[in-house]
Design a protein around this motif. Structure first.
Motif, PDB file in Angstrom:
ATOM      1  N   LEU A 143       0.844  -1.194   0.000  1.00  0.00           N
ATOM      2  CA  LEU A 143       0.000   0.000   0.000  1.00  0.00           C
ATOM      3  C   LEU A 143       0.883   1.248   0.000  1.00  0.00           C
ATOM      4  CD1 LEU A 143      -2.688  -0.901   2.719  1.00  0.00           C
ATOM      5  CD2 LEU A 143      -2.968  -0.970   0.235  1.00  0.00           C
ATOM      6  N   PRO A 144       0.352   2.390  -0.447  1.00  0.00           N
ATOM      7  CA  PRO A 144       1.120   3.633  -0.332  1.00  0.00           C
ATOM      8  C   PRO A 144       1.505   3.884   1.121  1.00  0.00           C
ATOM      9  CG  PRO A 144      -0.858   3.963  -1.666  1.00  0.00           C
ATOM     10  CD  PRO A 144      -0.985   2.612  -1.043  1.00  0.00           C
ATOM     11  N   SER A 145       2.698   4.367   1.359  1.00  0.00           N
ATOM     12  CA  SER A 145       3.098   4.647   2.737  1.00  0.00           C
ATOM     13  C   SER A 145       2.208   5.741   3.321  1.00  0.00           C
ATOM     14  CB  SER A 145       4.569   5.052   2.801  1.00  0.00           C
ATOM     15  OG  SER A 145       4.802   6.219   2.044  1.00  0.00           O
ATOM     16  N   PHE A 146       2.151   5.793   4.628  1.00  0.00           N
ATOM     17  CA  PHE A 146       1.222   6.683   5.317  1.00  0.00           C
ATOM     18  C   PHE A 146       1.850   8.057   5.550  1.00  0.00           C
ATOM     19  CE2 PHE A 146      -0.049   2.385   7.161  1.00  0.00           C
ATOM     20  CZ  PHE A 146      -0.864   2.116   6.084  1.00  0.00           C
ATOM     21  N   LYS A 147       0.969   9.043   5.673  1.00  0.00           N
ATOM     22  CA  LYS A 147       1.399  10.424   5.881  1.00  0.00           C
ATOM     23  C   LYS A 147       0.675  11.013   7.084  1.00  0.00           C
ATOM     24  CE  LYS A 147       2.445  11.291   1.007  1.00  0.00           C
ATOM     25  NZ  LYS A 147       2.260  12.188  -0.154  1.00  0.00           N
ATOM     26  N   ASP A 148       1.434  11.486   8.041  1.00  0.00           N
ATOM     27  CA  ASP A 148       0.862  12.160   9.207  1.00  0.00           C
ATOM     28  C   ASP A 148       0.930  13.661   8.929  1.00  0.00           C
ATOM     29  OD1 ASP A 148       0.448  13.410  11.746  1.00  0.00           O
ATOM     30  OD2 ASP A 148       0.850  11.464  12.687  1.00  0.00           O
ATOM     31  N   MET A 149      -0.235  14.234   8.633  1.00  0.00           N
ATOM     32  CA  MET A 149      -0.248  15.609   8.124  1.00  0.00           C
ATOM     33  C   MET A 149      -0.635  16.659   9.168  1.00  0.00           C
ATOM     34  SD  MET A 149       0.923  15.073   5.198  1.00  0.00           S
ATOM     35  CE  MET A 149       0.658  16.561   4.232  1.00  0.00           C
ATOM     36  N   HIS A 150      -0.607  16.256  10.436  1.00  0.00           N
ATOM     37  CA  HIS A 150      -0.705  17.251  11.510  1.00  0.00           C
ATOM     38  C   HIS A 150      -0.104  16.646  12.773  1.00  0.00           C
ATOM     39  CE1 HIS A 150      -2.372  20.850  13.581  1.00  0.00           C
ATOM     40  NE2 HIS A 150      -2.169  20.048  14.616  1.00  0.00           N
ATOM     41  N   ILE A 151       1.143  17.006  13.023  1.00  0.00           N
ATOM     42  CA  ILE A 151       1.848  16.482  14.188  1.00  0.00           C
ATOM     43  C   ILE A 151       2.838  17.532  14.676  1.00  0.00           C
ATOM     44  CG2 ILE A 151       3.732  15.389  12.871  1.00  0.00           C
ATOM     45  CD1 ILE A 151       3.499  13.009  14.854  1.00  0.00           C
ATOM     46  N   HIS A 152       3.209  17.427  15.944  1.00  0.00           N
ATOM     47  CA  HIS A 152       4.204  18.324  16.546  1.00  0.00           C
ATOM     48  C   HIS A 152       5.421  17.486  16.908  1.00  0.00           C
ATOM     49  CE1 HIS A 152       1.389  21.794  17.094  1.00  0.00           C
ATOM     50  NE2 HIS A 152       0.512  20.802  17.042  1.00  0.00           N
ATOM     51  N   LEU A 153       6.322  17.312  15.958  1.00  0.00           N
ATOM     52  CA  LEU A 153       7.505  16.490  16.203  1.00  0.00           C
ATOM     53  C   LEU A 153       8.443  17.135  17.216  1.00  0.00           C
ATOM     54  CD1 LEU A 153       8.390  15.339  12.561  1.00  0.00           C
ATOM     55  CD2 LEU A 153       7.370  13.949  14.380  1.00  0.00           C
ATOM     56  N   ASP A 154       8.324  18.437  17.398  1.00  0.00           N
ATOM     57  CA  ASP A 154       9.233  19.130  18.314  1.00  0.00           C
ATOM     58  C   ASP A 154       8.794  19.027  19.767  1.00  0.00           C
ATOM     59  OD1 ASP A 154       6.990  20.804  17.676  1.00  0.00           O
ATOM     60  OD2 ASP A 154       8.047  22.518  18.532  1.00  0.00           O
ATOM     61  N   LYS A 155       7.558  18.581  20.011  1.00  0.00           N
ATOM     62  CA  LYS A 155       7.044  18.558  21.384  1.00  0.00           C
ATOM     63  C   LYS A 155       6.523  17.173  21.716  1.00  0.00           C
ATOM     64  CE  LYS A 155       4.150  22.039  21.009  1.00  0.00           C
ATOM     65  NZ  LYS A 155       3.258  23.184  21.324  1.00  0.00           N
ATOM     66  N   THR A 156       7.286  16.442  22.498  1.00  0.00           N
ATOM     67  CA  THR A 156       6.860  15.097  22.885  1.00  0.00           C
ATOM     68  C   THR A 156       7.581  14.686  24.150  1.00  0.00           C
ATOM     69  OG1 THR A 156       6.717  12.799  22.180  1.00  0.00           O
ATOM     70  CG2 THR A 156       8.640  14.008  21.439  1.00  0.00           C
ATOM     71  N   TYR A 157       6.934  13.849  24.950  1.00  0.00           N
ATOM     72  CA  TYR A 157       7.606  13.196  26.070  1.00  0.00           C
ATOM     73  C   TYR A 157       8.152  11.836  25.642  1.00  0.00           C
ATOM     74  CZ  TYR A 157       5.354  16.532  29.319  1.00  0.00           C
ATOM     75  OH  TYR A 157       4.946  17.658  29.989  1.00  0.00           O
ATOM     76  N   TYR A 158       7.892  11.457  24.389  1.00  0.00           N
ATOM     77  CA  TYR A 158       8.329  10.149  23.916  1.00  0.00           C
ATOM     78  C   TYR A 158       9.851  10.055  24.018  1.00  0.00           C
ATOM     79  CZ  TYR A 158       8.457   5.883  21.154  1.00  0.00           C
ATOM     80  OH  TYR A 158       8.650   4.591  20.741  1.00  0.00           O
ATOM     81  N   GLY A 159      10.325   8.997  24.652  1.00  0.00           N
ATOM     82  CA  GLY A 159      11.747   8.863  24.929  1.00  0.00           C
ATOM     83  C   GLY A 159      12.101   9.248  26.345  1.00  0.00           C
ATOM     84  N   LEU A 160      11.148   9.855  27.046  1.00  0.00           N
ATOM     85  CA  LEU A 160      11.313  10.180  28.465  1.00  0.00           C
ATOM     86  C   LEU A 160      10.423   9.240  29.282  1.00  0.00           C
ATOM     87  CD1 LEU A 160      11.133  14.095  28.318  1.00  0.00           C
ATOM     88  CD2 LEU A 160      13.180  12.677  28.518  1.00  0.00           C
ATOM     89  N   PRO A 161      10.588   9.209  30.608  1.00  0.00           N
ATOM     90  CA  PRO A 161       9.707   8.381  31.438  1.00  0.00           C
ATOM     91  C   PRO A 161       8.244   8.771  31.255  1.00  0.00           C
ATOM     92  CG  PRO A 161      11.604   9.124  32.700  1.00  0.00           C
ATOM     93  CD  PRO A 161      11.644   9.865  31.397  1.00  0.00           C
ATOM     94  N   TRP A 162       7.342   7.795  31.421  1.00  0.00           N
ATOM     95  CA  TRP A 162       5.904   8.018  31.285  1.00  0.00           C
ATOM     96  C   TRP A 162       5.438   9.168  32.185  1.00  0.00           C
ATOM     97  CZ3 TRP A 162       1.433   7.810  29.014  1.00  0.00           C
ATOM     98  CH2 TRP A 162       0.266   7.955  29.749  1.00  0.00           C
ATOM     99  N   GLN A 163       4.583   9.996  31.608  1.00  0.00           N
ATOM    100  CA  GLN A 163       3.960  11.073  32.382  1.00  0.00           C
ATOM    101  C   GLN A 163       2.578  11.334  31.815  1.00  0.00           C
ATOM    102  OE1 GLN A 163       6.368  14.557  33.124  1.00  0.00           O
ATOM    103  NE2 GLN A 163       4.587  15.894  33.221  1.00  0.00           N
ATOM    104  N   ALA A 164       1.555  11.191  32.630  1.00  0.00           N
ATOM    105  CA  ALA A 164       0.182  11.425  32.181  1.00  0.00           C
ATOM    106  C   ALA A 164      -0.098  12.911  32.070  1.00  0.00           C
ATOM    107  CB  ALA A 164      -0.802  10.765  33.144  1.00  0.00           C
ATOM    108  N   HIS A 165      -1.265  13.224  31.543  1.00  0.00           N
ATOM    109  CA  HIS A 165      -1.675  14.607  31.354  1.00  0.00           C
ATOM    110  C   HIS A 165      -1.803  15.311  32.701  1.00  0.00           C
ATOM    111  CE1 HIS A 165      -3.991  18.022  29.746  1.00  0.00           C
ATOM    112  NE2 HIS A 165      -3.552  17.632  28.561  1.00  0.00           N
ATOM    113  N   LEU A 166      -1.646  16.619  32.681  1.00  0.00           N
ATOM    114  CA  LEU A 166      -1.776  17.406  33.910  1.00  0.00           C
ATOM    115  C   LEU A 166      -3.250  17.626  34.245  1.00  0.00           C
ATOM    116  CD1 LEU A 166       1.101  19.913  33.184  1.00  0.00           C
ATOM    117  CD2 LEU A 166       1.142  17.924  34.685  1.00  0.00           C
ATOM    118  N   LYS A 167      -3.526  18.557  35.098  1.00  0.00           N
ATOM    119  CA  LYS A 167      -4.892  18.810  35.546  1.00  0.00           C
ATOM    120  C   LYS A 167      -5.827  19.075  34.374  1.00  0.00           C
ATOM    121  CE  LYS A 167      -3.515  20.765  40.007  1.00  0.00           C
ATOM    122  NZ  LYS A 167      -3.521  21.981  40.873  1.00  0.00           N
ATOM    123  N   LYS A 168      -7.077  18.701  34.564  1.00  0.00           N
ATOM    124  CA  LYS A 168      -8.073  18.868  33.514  1.00  0.00           C
ATOM    125  C   LYS A 168      -8.469  20.336  33.340  1.00  0.00           C
ATOM    126  CE  LYS A 168     -10.943  15.979  35.459  1.00  0.00           C
ATOM    127  NZ  LYS A 168     -12.127  15.136  35.678  1.00  0.00           N
TER     128      LYS A 168
END
Length: 441
Positions: free
Chosen positions: A101-126
């Protein structure tokens, strides 16, 4: 094809891209390919037993099945060189009957802002407002910048494992990070340029005037970026015209596209979209280069107003970038399609301070869309795949084979599914990703 002679030393050096994929090549196969001289470099890659869609099977007027067959696919210089009848005995990499299949395209993402690669952390206050989140970012960005390049690379690798070879990344341009988020992102993309493609949106996350980012945005526009971004003109910068006029003029002056974040769901959101439509019609060079991300205002209109807005967007060739939200009233994507509006999808945030969620799979977004809009038939499931592939489909609406063709970019996934419809319905596992003729996952 005439095999070329190659030394063992050269083979090992040139075939390092194979090591990421245990799905396609066993050790014995590597030795066999070495002896034959066929190696998987971006200059020449041959795959056999590749499953391709060839047409639809009908019961009356209804599509009941997707026809497929096995082929040999030959790549050269990053493009599809040929699609040939299958030969199981060919000296080629065995794709093992996986669907191409054609490869996939993520057309709205923030690659500069992520905790990925750091220890798990859930969302802050609602229930934090966008302005609350701006204040929070001002606190955490200096620390995050120290590792943002490496974390971006890790996030790209996650996307690749889900079959994504291309992304449109928004990147912060604001007084706290200044141009450093952009520079760090560009380093990461440069490090991954052989295996991943991207375009960049210079995004004033903290407002253009709310935090005085206008001059920084002007500097960013002269750098290697593709789109000028914007953010909720009324709620953040207290008015539509000044905010939008600045973005539009900056795009025109620097020959860039436009992609604005618009979370505003009420009258201000509708007026912002209408204002943008008028400005794009006044400046036709922006047609096909302008997008509204999120566009939540479209979710809460009555039927007649929805049709009117979709028709205006289609005529102005303004696209919508959506995360296919699960909560609240659905986005009117079927109506947007009706009027020829380009709709693209993205993960947006992946485990960061804005959202705990985000798997990295854009195929999952197609699955969610299918569930929301009731796409259950073979035909409908096969069509909604386009939201994951940047509107490229193996078969057109009449069932005629449209992809892959000779000369197409060699950007594709091999996936464990019998057809597009099954891939969407089951979020079938991606086995390999080929980008620009290179086997990268």
């Amino acid at each position: 094809m005439i095999p070329q002679n190659i030394s063992r030393k050269d083979f090992i050096r040139n075939s390092s891209i194979l090591l990421a994929s245990s799905y396609l090549l066993s050790t014995e196969n590597v030795e066999a390919h070495e002896k034959s001289g066929i190696v998987s470099t971006n200059k020449n890659l041959i795959l056999k037993n590749v499953l391709l869609e060839t047409g639809f099977e009908y019961d009356g007027d209804e599509v009941i099945k997707t026809k497929t067959a096995l082929f040999i696919v030959e790549l050269e210089a990053g493009k599809i060189k040929s699609v040939l009848p299958n030969n199981p005995k060919a000296n080629a990499i065995d794709a093992k009957g996986f669907l191409m299949l054609p490869s996939f395209k993520d057309m709205h993402i923030h690659l500069d802002k992520t905790y990925y690669g750091l220890p798990w952390q859930a969302h802050l206050k609602k229930n934090k407002s966008v302005k609350d989140m701006i204040a929070f970012e001002q606190q955490i960005i200096p620390e995050l910048l120290k590792t943002s390049t490496k974390r971006t690379e890790k996030l790209i690798e996650l996307l690749q494992s889900y079959g994504t070879g291309y992304a449109r990344s928004h990147v912060n341009i604001e007084p706290t990070s200044r141009l450093n988020s952009l520079k760090n992102l560009q380093k990461a993309l440069d490090n991954k340029k052989a295996s991943f493609g991207a375009e960049i949106v210079a995004f004033p996350q903290h407002g253009i005037y709310y935090t005085k980012s206008d001059e920084l945005l002007k500097e960013a526009a002269k750098m290697d970026i593709d789109f000028i971004g914007g953010l909720d003109p009324t709620s953040i910068d207290s008015g539509i015209e000044k905010h939008m006029d600045y973005i539009i003029q900056l795009a025109l002056d620097n020959k860039k596209g436009i992609d604005i974040h618009l979370h505003e769901s009420g009258e201000s959101g509708v007026k912002t979209i209408e204002y943008l439509v008028d400005k794009v019609n006044e400046n036709p060079v922006l047609k096909g280069k302008t997008y509204v991300s999120h566009a939540f205002a479209l979710r809460y209109l009555d039927k007649n107003k929805t049709e009117e807005m979709a028709e205006k967007l289609g005529a102005a060739k303004i696209g919508i970038a959506s995360t296919i939200p699960l909560s609240g009233t659905p986005m009117p994507i079927p109506t947007l399609y009706k009027y020829g509006v380009e709709v693209v999808a993205g993960n947006d945030c992946i485990v960061d301070h804005w959202s705990t969620f985000g798997t990295g799979s854009i195929l999952q977004k197609a699955n969610v869309a299918a569930q929301i809009y009731g796409y259950r038939t073979e035909f409908d499931l096969s069509r909604i795949l386009k939201i994951a592939t940047g509107n490229i489909l193996p078969l057109d609406d009449k069932g005629k084979q449209a992809w892959p063709k000779q000369g197409d970019k060699a950007d594709f996934v091999l996936i464990d599914a019998s057809c597009s419809a099954e891939a969407v319905s089951r979020i079938s596992p991606v086995k390999s990703l080929v980008h620009n003729g290179n086997l990268v996952f």
